[in-house]
Design a protein around this motif. Sequence first.
Motif, short mmCIF file in Angstrom:
data_model
loop_
_atom_site.label_atom_id
_atom_site.label_comp_id
_atom_site.label_asym_id
_atom_site.label_seq_id
_atom_site.Cartn_x
_atom_site.Cartn_y
_atom_site.Cartn_z
N ARG A 129 0.84 -1.21 0.00
CA ARG A 129 0.00 0.00 0.00
C ARG A 129 0.87 1.26 0.00
NH1 ARG A 129 -3.38 -1.16 4.47
NH2 ARG A 129 -2.14 0.29 5.64
N ALA A 130 1.94 1.23 0.80
CA ALA A 130 2.83 2.41 0.88
C ALA A 130 3.51 2.65 -0.45
CB ALA A 130 3.86 2.17 1.98
N ILE A 131 3.96 1.57 -1.09
CA ILE A 131 4.68 1.73 -2.37
C ILE A 131 3.72 2.19 -3.48
CG2 ILE A 131 5.93 0.47 -4.19
CD1 ILE A 131 7.19 -1.17 -1.83
N VAL A 132 2.52 1.57 -3.50
CA VAL A 132 1.52 1.99 -4.51
C VAL A 132 1.16 3.47 -4.28
CG1 VAL A 132 -0.86 1.68 -5.29
CG2 VAL A 132 0.60 -0.32 -4.91
N ALA A 133 0.97 3.85 -3.01
CA ALA A 133 0.63 5.25 -2.69
C ALA A 133 1.75 6.17 -3.16
CB ALA A 133 0.41 5.41 -1.19
N ALA A 134 3.00 5.74 -3.00
CA ALA A 134 4.14 6.56 -3.43
C ALA A 134 4.12 6.75 -4.95
CB ALA A 134 5.45 5.91 -3.00
N VAL A 135 3.83 5.67 -5.68
CA VAL A 135 3.82 5.75 -7.14
C VAL A 135 2.68 6.66 -7.61
CG1 VAL A 135 3.54 4.43 -9.29
CG2 VAL A 135 4.90 3.49 -7.42
N VAL A 136 1.50 6.51 -7.00
CA VAL A 136 0.35 7.34 -7.38
C VAL A 136 0.66 8.82 -7.06
CG1 VAL A 136 -2.10 7.83 -6.98
CG2 VAL A 136 -1.30 5.47 -7.05
N ALA A 137 1.23 9.07 -5.88
CA ALA A 137 1.55 10.45 -5.49
C ALA A 137 2.60 11.04 -6.42
CB ALA A 137 2.04 10.49 -4.04
N ALA A 138 3.57 10.21 -6.84
CA ALA A 138 4.60 10.69 -7.78
C ALA A 138 3.95 11.06 -9.11
CB ALA A 138 5.66 9.61 -7.99
N GLY A 139 3.01 10.24 -9.56
CA GLY A 139 2.27 10.54 -10.80
C GLY A 139 1.51 11.84 -10.66
N ALA A 140 0.91 12.06 -9.48
CA ALA A 140 0.15 13.29 -9.25
C ALA A 140 1.07 14.50 -9.31
CB ALA A 140 -0.55 13.21 -7.89
N VAL A 141 2.25 14.39 -8.69
CA VAL A 141 3.21 15.51 -8.68
C VAL A 141 3.68 15.81 -10.09
CG1 VAL A 141 5.56 16.16 -7.96
CG2 VAL A 141 3.98 15.16 -6.30
N TYR A 142 4.02 14.75 -10.84
CA TYR A 142 4.50 14.93 -12.21
C TYR A 142 3.39 15.54 -13.08
CZ TYR A 142 6.42 13.88 -16.81
OH TYR A 142 6.88 13.98 -18.08
N GLY A 143 2.17 15.04 -12.91
CA GLY A 143 1.04 15.55 -13.67
C GLY A 143 0.78 17.02 -13.37
N LEU A 144 0.86 17.40 -12.08
CA LEU A 144 0.64 18.80 -11.70
C LEU A 144 1.69 19.70 -12.34
CD1 LEU A 144 -0.27 18.57 -7.90
CD2 LEU A 144 -1.75 19.32 -9.75
N ALA A 145 2.94 19.21 -12.35
CA ALA A 145 4.03 20.01 -12.93
C ALA A 145 3.78 20.28 -14.40
CB ALA A 145 5.37 19.29 -12.75
N LYS A 146 3.12 19.34 -15.07
CA LYS A 146 2.88 19.50 -16.50
C LYS A 146 1.61 20.31 -16.79
CE LYS A 146 6.45 17.39 -17.55
NZ LYS A 146 7.56 18.27 -17.92
N LEU A 147 0.62 20.15 -15.93
CA LEU A 147 -0.69 20.77 -16.19
C LEU A 147 -0.78 22.22 -15.74
CD1 LEU A 147 -3.51 18.21 -15.35
CD2 LEU A 147 -3.00 19.29 -17.53
N LEU A 148 -0.14 22.53 -14.62
CA LEU A 148 -0.30 23.87 -14.05
C LEU A 148 0.60 24.88 -14.76
CD1 LEU A 148 -0.49 22.84 -10.30
CD2 LEU A 148 -2.36 23.65 -11.72
N PRO A 149 0.24 26.17 -14.66
CA PRO A 149 1.06 27.20 -15.30
C PRO A 149 2.47 27.25 -14.70
CG PRO A 149 -1.00 28.11 -14.50
CD PRO A 149 -0.94 26.73 -13.99
N ALA A 150 3.43 27.69 -15.52
CA ALA A 150 4.82 27.69 -15.07
C ALA A 150 5.12 28.78 -14.05
CB ALA A 150 5.74 27.84 -16.28
#
Lengths: 383, 223
Positions: free
Chosen positions: B87-108
Amino acid sequence: MSKRVLIIPLAWLCVFLLVCPVMAANEADEDLEGFFTLLGEDGEEIFWTGLQLGVGDQVITADNKRYQVTAVNGYQAETRFVEEVHLMSEPEEAALAVAENQAAVYPVTLLDRPVGVYCTHSDESYVPTEGGASVRAGGGILHVAESFARGLKRAGVEAIFDNTLHAPHDTAAYDRSRRTAENLMQRQLGALFDIHRDTGPEEKYEAEVGGRKVAQVAIVIGRENPAMEANLEFARRLKAVADRLYPGLVRGILIARGRYNQDLTPRAVLLEVGTHNIDRASAERGAMLLAEAVPETLKSISGSAEADRGSWSAVGWIVLLSVLGLGGYLLLSTGGIKEAGAKLRRMFGREMASFFGPLEWTQKRFRRSREESPRRPDRDDED
Amino acid sequence: MTVGTVLLVILAIAIYFGLTERVLDRMRLSDRAALAFVAAMLLGGLIDIPIAARPVEVSINVGGGLVPLVLVGYLLYSADTGAERIRAIVAAVVAAGAVYGLAKLLPAEPGRLLFDPTYLFAGAAGLVAYLFGRSRRAAFIAGLLSIILADVIQLTELIMGGIPGRTDIGGAGIFDSVILSGVLAVAFAEILGETRERLQGGHKPRSASQESTHRSERGDGDE
């Protein structure tokens, strides 16, 4: 083990893995068209910037008038006049004038330290010179930052220019450049400069200084930095010195939303040198001229009461907010004021007794609090 | 004195006076071990270890990257059940995806965001880590690991795209979003968990067998 425990996170993971490539394709690029004009109370244009403005942002214009943004309609921001700004007090101005001839008037500890220079948006370029507004492998802004560092050295200040690339130009760029800034900070810097260029028409950003065309510079201060007042004080002094040396070079100080890594030191500022539509040589000249103002600024800020006050008030706020946060957490986790008080008495009694030795009052308080609220057996074992 | 330093000093004081004892207990950490980790992060923040020079320069900061990874390793090792580790590792991967996605989606530009990017990424990672990790320990592991994983994703992007650049994992030491997201994940777990419990009318007593099953499913004694 419940299957649901694994299925739900895995389902979300699949969604993210599917969505991520789409997100990557929509990578946030710099908005080169968006160009904000700030209007005074009579509708006159007072400032220009490519940075997104919001209500509450402030600007100190080239002629030292402070305005606050009251409304933003499209790319126009309405403002109200706040005050005439005195960048430095008269005694400080006089002392600085004397200090030019007698270096011992101010303590020059900051002047003995190196100054750090880096570029968060290392891809930013100047269209007339580079042919595009962004070069991921290193834009013209790196040359401008290098010129600024060269100007510092020529003015007698040790400059460290870190040309680390922080591409791509996305939201995480400041998070990545924070690591560069923190590495620079380990050198005990006197000041830290993040060099950028703005977006907008060329004519709004050029000036003639000493008979030559130069790009004007805007200083940007982040409002989300708790120690903003100290950074603003540094910016004001930098503008004061630059105004005296090269009038018209600094077109103003923008106080905008963001932090821009300025919480790392009270002497960190962001400089916008020209715009993407200006030629790079003009921007390099502007940066070199501004660098000449840095030594005097560092002299004036050493031991400045205003700058110290800004830093300490930020520390005070952080401590106050942390105490409130911890207090709230204590209330939440214990269930009431009485229980929270008992827990605090128990903690202080126990820790102070171990720290200062067996003081009678701490022992009494500790015994009493134990009777009121017995501690958990596992913690008792540790003592 | 910077914000990070002040917060770290306050955290150390809170640990010293036992304010965080319950959180630390549930993470199988003693006060002394927690203080030792805080000190290691503080001192280790001054040391960068180079990993690769080409095609992209890669390094890891001891305080902001290596010490959190050691802590993650210890917490995974001391987890009660395999389910909690996964659960911890899956949560880490999902959170990493969220961080990466935010970096791409949000204004610079930070001016277009509600929060500064560092707080935003750390907050998003912390929240996702808590929601998927469920327990304090899993949330903390996921919070720390997610930002490191997001760095690895960015590194992959640089290599694949042939973009010259540098990845410095946890490079800002104690001021890095790696540590901030771990602390925020636990804070979310603690505050949201406690609030939810209070709204539900407090802790409901269970029978011994129910309690045992519940603890083994959750992987710790969060209640």
